[in-house]
Design a protein around this motif. Structure first.
Motif, PDB file in Angstrom:
ATOM      1  N   ILE A  38       0.825  -1.208   0.000  1.00 13.40           N
ATOM      2  CA  ILE A  38       0.000   0.000   0.000  1.00 13.40           C
ATOM      3  C   ILE A  38       0.859   1.258   0.000  1.00 13.40           C
ATOM      4  CG2 ILE A  38      -0.212   0.225   2.519  1.00 13.40           C
ATOM      5  CD1 ILE A  38      -3.219   0.906   2.008  1.00 13.40           C
ATOM      6  N   ASP A  39       2.123   1.127   0.385  1.00 16.72           N
ATOM      7  CA  ASP A  39       3.041   2.262   0.498  1.00 16.72           C
ATOM      8  C   ASP A  39       3.912   2.345  -0.754  1.00 16.72           C
ATOM      9  OD1 ASP A  39       4.971   4.154   1.160  1.00 16.72           O
ATOM     10  OD2 ASP A  39       5.042   3.557   3.272  1.00 16.72           O
ATOM     11  N   GLY A  40       3.486   3.150  -1.712  1.00 15.59           N
ATOM     12  CA  GLY A  40       4.216   3.261  -2.970  1.00 15.59           C
ATOM     13  C   GLY A  40       5.587   3.883  -2.809  1.00 15.59           C
ATOM     14  N   ALA A  41       5.712   4.890  -1.936  1.00 22.11           N
ATOM     15  CA  ALA A  41       7.000   5.545  -1.742  1.00 22.11           C
ATOM     16  C   ALA A  41       8.025   4.567  -1.183  1.00 22.11           C
ATOM     17  CB  ALA A  41       6.836   6.742  -0.801  1.00 22.11           C
ATOM     18  N   LEU A  42       7.601   3.730  -0.249  1.00 22.74           N
ATOM     19  CA  LEU A  42       8.516   2.761   0.343  1.00 22.74           C
ATOM     20  C   LEU A  42       8.878   1.662  -0.647  1.00 22.74           C
ATOM     21  CD1 LEU A  42      10.086   2.161   2.876  1.00 22.74           C
ATOM     22  CD2 LEU A  42       8.106   0.933   3.792  1.00 22.74           C
ATOM     23  N   LEU A  43       7.947   1.301  -1.518  1.00 20.66           N
ATOM     24  CA  LEU A  43       8.255   0.341  -2.579  1.00 20.66           C
ATOM     25  C   LEU A  43       9.409   0.856  -3.437  1.00 20.66           C
ATOM     26  CD1 LEU A  43       4.781  -0.877  -3.951  1.00 20.66           C
ATOM     27  CD2 LEU A  43       6.599  -2.341  -3.035  1.00 20.66           C
ATOM     28  N   GLU A  44       9.332   2.123  -3.825  1.00 14.59           N
ATOM     29  CA  GLU A  44      10.379   2.705  -4.657  1.00 14.59           C
ATOM     30  C   GLU A  44      11.692   2.828  -3.903  1.00 14.59           C
ATOM     31  OE1 GLU A  44       9.190   6.351  -6.420  1.00 14.59           O
ATOM     32  OE2 GLU A  44       7.383   5.536  -7.369  1.00 14.59           O
ATOM     33  N   GLN A  45      11.593   3.271  -2.642  1.00 14.63           N
ATOM     34  CA  GLN A  45      12.795   3.464  -1.841  1.00 14.63           C
ATOM     35  C   GLN A  45      13.544   2.149  -1.644  1.00 14.63           C
ATOM     36  OE1 GLN A  45      12.057   5.445   1.938  1.00 14.63           O
ATOM     37  NE2 GLN A  45      13.829   4.471   2.864  1.00 14.63           N
ATOM     38  N   ASN A  66      -4.350  -1.496  -2.376  1.00 14.57           N
ATOM     39  CA  ASN A  66      -5.041  -1.542  -1.087  1.00 14.57           C
ATOM     40  C   ASN A  66      -5.780  -2.872  -1.009  1.00 14.57           C
ATOM     41  OD1 ASN A  66      -6.480  -1.226   1.240  1.00 14.57           O
ATOM     42  ND2 ASN A  66      -7.747   0.482   0.507  1.00 14.57           N
ATOM     43  N   LEU A  67      -5.152  -3.859  -0.401  1.00 11.95           N
ATOM     44  CA  LEU A  67      -5.734  -5.195  -0.345  1.00 11.95           C
ATOM     45  C   LEU A  67      -6.792  -5.328   0.747  1.00 11.95           C
ATOM     46  CD1 LEU A  67      -2.562  -7.379  -0.965  1.00 11.95           C
ATOM     47  CD2 LEU A  67      -4.171  -6.402  -2.619  1.00 11.95           C
ATOM     48  N   GLY A  68      -7.068  -4.238   1.434  1.00 13.37           N
ATOM     49  CA  GLY A  68      -8.130  -4.240   2.435  1.00 13.37           C
ATOM     50  C   GLY A  68      -9.517  -4.115   1.838  1.00 13.37           C
ATOM     51  N   THR A  69      -9.590  -4.076   0.512  1.00 14.73           N
ATOM     52  CA  THR A  69     -10.885  -3.999  -0.162  1.00 14.73           C
ATOM     53  C   THR A  69     -10.922  -5.030  -1.295  1.00 14.73           C
ATOM     54  OG1 THR A  69     -10.194  -2.383  -1.845  1.00 14.73           O
ATOM     55  CG2 THR A  69     -10.962  -1.511   0.276  1.00 14.73           C
ATOM     56  N   ALA A  70     -12.131  -5.440  -1.648  1.00 10.12           N
ATOM     57  CA  ALA A  70     -12.292  -6.368  -2.770  1.00 10.12           C
ATOM     58  C   ALA A  70     -11.817  -5.727  -4.072  1.00 10.12           C
ATOM     59  CB  ALA A  70     -13.744  -6.813  -2.882  1.00 10.12           C
ATOM     60  N   ASP A  71     -12.130  -4.435  -4.258  1.00  6.26           N
ATOM     61  CA  ASP A  71     -11.705  -3.740  -5.471  1.00  6.26           C
ATOM     62  C   ASP A  71     -10.186  -3.672  -5.576  1.00  6.26           C
ATOM     63  OD1 ASP A  71     -14.312  -3.344  -6.235  1.00  6.26           O
ATOM     64  OD2 ASP A  71     -14.420  -1.269  -5.532  1.00  6.26           O
ATOM     65  N   GLY A  72      -9.522  -3.468  -4.444  1.00  2.00           N
ATOM     66  CA  GLY A  72      -8.069  -3.399  -4.451  1.00  2.00           C
ATOM     67  C   GLY A  72      -7.448  -4.717  -4.882  1.00  2.00           C
ATOM     68  N   CYS A  73      -8.018  -5.817  -4.413  1.00  2.54           N
ATOM     69  CA  CYS A  73      -7.519  -7.136  -4.814  1.00  2.54           C
ATOM     70  C   CYS A  73      -7.750  -7.379  -6.301  1.00  2.54           C
ATOM     71  CB  CYS A  73      -8.214  -8.223  -3.988  1.00  2.54           C
ATOM     72  SG  CYS A  73      -7.786  -8.212  -2.227  1.00  2.54           S
ATOM     73  N   GLU A  74      -8.922  -7.005  -6.783  1.00  3.01           N
ATOM     74  CA  GLU A  74      -9.227  -7.208  -8.195  1.00  3.01           C
ATOM     75  C   GLU A  74      -8.347  -6.331  -9.081  1.00  3.01           C
ATOM     76  OE1 GLU A  74     -10.860  -8.738 -11.620  1.00  3.01           O
ATOM     77  OE2 GLU A  74     -10.952  -9.469  -9.560  1.00  3.01           O
ATOM     78  N   ASP A  75      -8.115  -5.086  -8.662  1.00  7.59           N
ATOM     79  CA  ASP A  75      -7.230  -4.210  -9.428  1.00  7.59           C
ATOM     80  C   ASP A  75      -5.824  -4.795  -9.524  1.00  7.59           C
ATOM     81  OD1 ASP A  75      -9.276  -2.427  -9.801  1.00  7.59           O
ATOM     82  OD2 ASP A  75      -8.626  -1.022  -8.242  1.00  7.59           O
ATOM     83  N   LEU A  76      -5.333  -5.347  -8.426  1.00  9.34           N
ATOM     84  CA  LEU A  76      -4.006  -5.957  -8.457  1.00  9.34           C
ATOM     85  C   LEU A  76      -3.977  -7.125  -9.433  1.00  9.34           C
ATOM     86  CD1 LEU A  76      -1.118  -6.337  -7.444  1.00  9.34           C
ATOM     87  CD2 LEU A  76      -2.042  -7.728  -5.570  1.00  9.34           C
ATOM     88  N   TYR A  77      -4.993  -7.962  -9.385  1.00  6.90           N
ATOM     89  CA  TYR A  77      -5.048  -9.102 -10.300  1.00  6.90           C
ATOM     90  C   TYR A  77      -5.009  -8.636 -11.755  1.00  6.90           C
ATOM     91  CZ  TYR A  77      -6.897 -13.049 -12.953  1.00  6.90           C
ATOM     92  OH  TYR A  77      -7.073 -14.035 -13.883  1.00  6.90           O
TER      93      TYR A  77
END
Length: 272
Positions: A38-45, A66-77
């Motif tokens: 969920i932390d994009g800045a830390l991913l890059e760092q 944001n895997l805390g939501t169904a939409d977030g999981c589907e977007d990742l997929y």
């Protein structure tokens, strides 16, 4: 055995203590890693410090999710599908913890914990396993906890999520074994990661203190044992001595469990 070299690995919770260790170990093993957090800045760092050029592996594109939501999981997929790199290994590592009596913990917080710790692995596994079934290969790894076997005071909601993940893993394992898909569940004890500093609530929080160093484990060693278990297609991995001892007490001598968990609980309590 599950081959890590050149395998495409999707890792959730990639910036956390376990996630960062896993990323480095997977790169050293030659894996092609898709990181998400969920932390994009830390991913890059962290990506800048990983320097994959020193390892045989490869960092594929990372995704903020944001895997805390169904939409977030589907977007990742959908984002991962768009890469056109079929996922060989899905590692459901993202998760949070809370400490406190259940009735004194804000409802929205423990519900989010259930979404992240249990429903997100279920949603992602259900989506990616369909592709694995088509290809007749794949490996799903669920990072549970020793709290998936015992429910310490103050960690009731956390334990419920990890008990659920254990049951889900057991069921999926039997459903997909005929398609050459492996399912590994990992049960670590308390490790020296940021999750030890999770939020606390209510009366239990007033008496809570930090676990002593000797009671916590080295996350690097825990993830080394985890990857070894994945490679060996183990259905369950107990990567440290406390996890092995506690789960055996639970299985074979449950009468001792209350005494043992009371000793652990005392380590949390500040002297009066």
């Amino acid at each position: 055995m599950t081959e890590l070299n050149n395998a495409v690995v999707l890792l959730t919770g990639a910036t956390g203590g376990f996630g960062h260790e896993l990323t480095q170990l997977l790169l050293e093993a030659g894996s092609r890693v898709i990181r998400t957090d969920i932390d994009g800045a830390l991913l890059e760092q962290q990506a800048e410090k990983l320097n994959p050029d020193r390892h045989p592996g490869e960092l594929l594109p990372s995704f903020v999710a944001n895997l805390g939501t169904a939409d977030g999981c589907e977007d990742l997929y959908q984002n991962v599908q768009a890469l056109n790199h079929p996922v060989d290994i899905l590692i459901n590592n993202a998760g949070i913890a809370l400490y406190g009596r259940m009735d004194e913990t804000p409802t929205e917080r423990w519900e989010l914990m259930m979404q992240l710790n249990l429903l997100a692995p279920m949603r992602l596994s259900n989506r990616f396993v369909a592709d694995m079934i088509t290809r007749r290969q794949g490996h799903i790894v669920n990072i549970s906890s020793v709290a998936g076997w015992i429910a310490p005071t103050g960690l009731t909601g956390y334990a419920a999520s990890k008990f659920g993940l254990r049951g889900y893993s057991d069921g999926v394992r039997s459903e997909v074994k005929d398609f050459n898909i492996k399912v590994t569940t990992v049960y670590p004890f308390f490790s020296r990661t940021p999750i030890l500093n999770s939020d606390s609530f209510g009366s239990l929080a007033q008496g809570k203190s930090e676990l002593p160093h000797w009671m916590t484990t080295d996350p690097h060693k825990i993830m080394q044992a985890t990857l070894q278990g994945i490679q060996q297609n183990k259905p369950e991995v107990f990567p440290d001595l406390p996890a092995r001892v506690l789960t055996r007490i639970k299985r074979y001598c449950p009468g001792l469990l209350q005494w043992t968990t009371n000793q652990i609980k005392r380590q949390y309590q500040k002297p009066s």
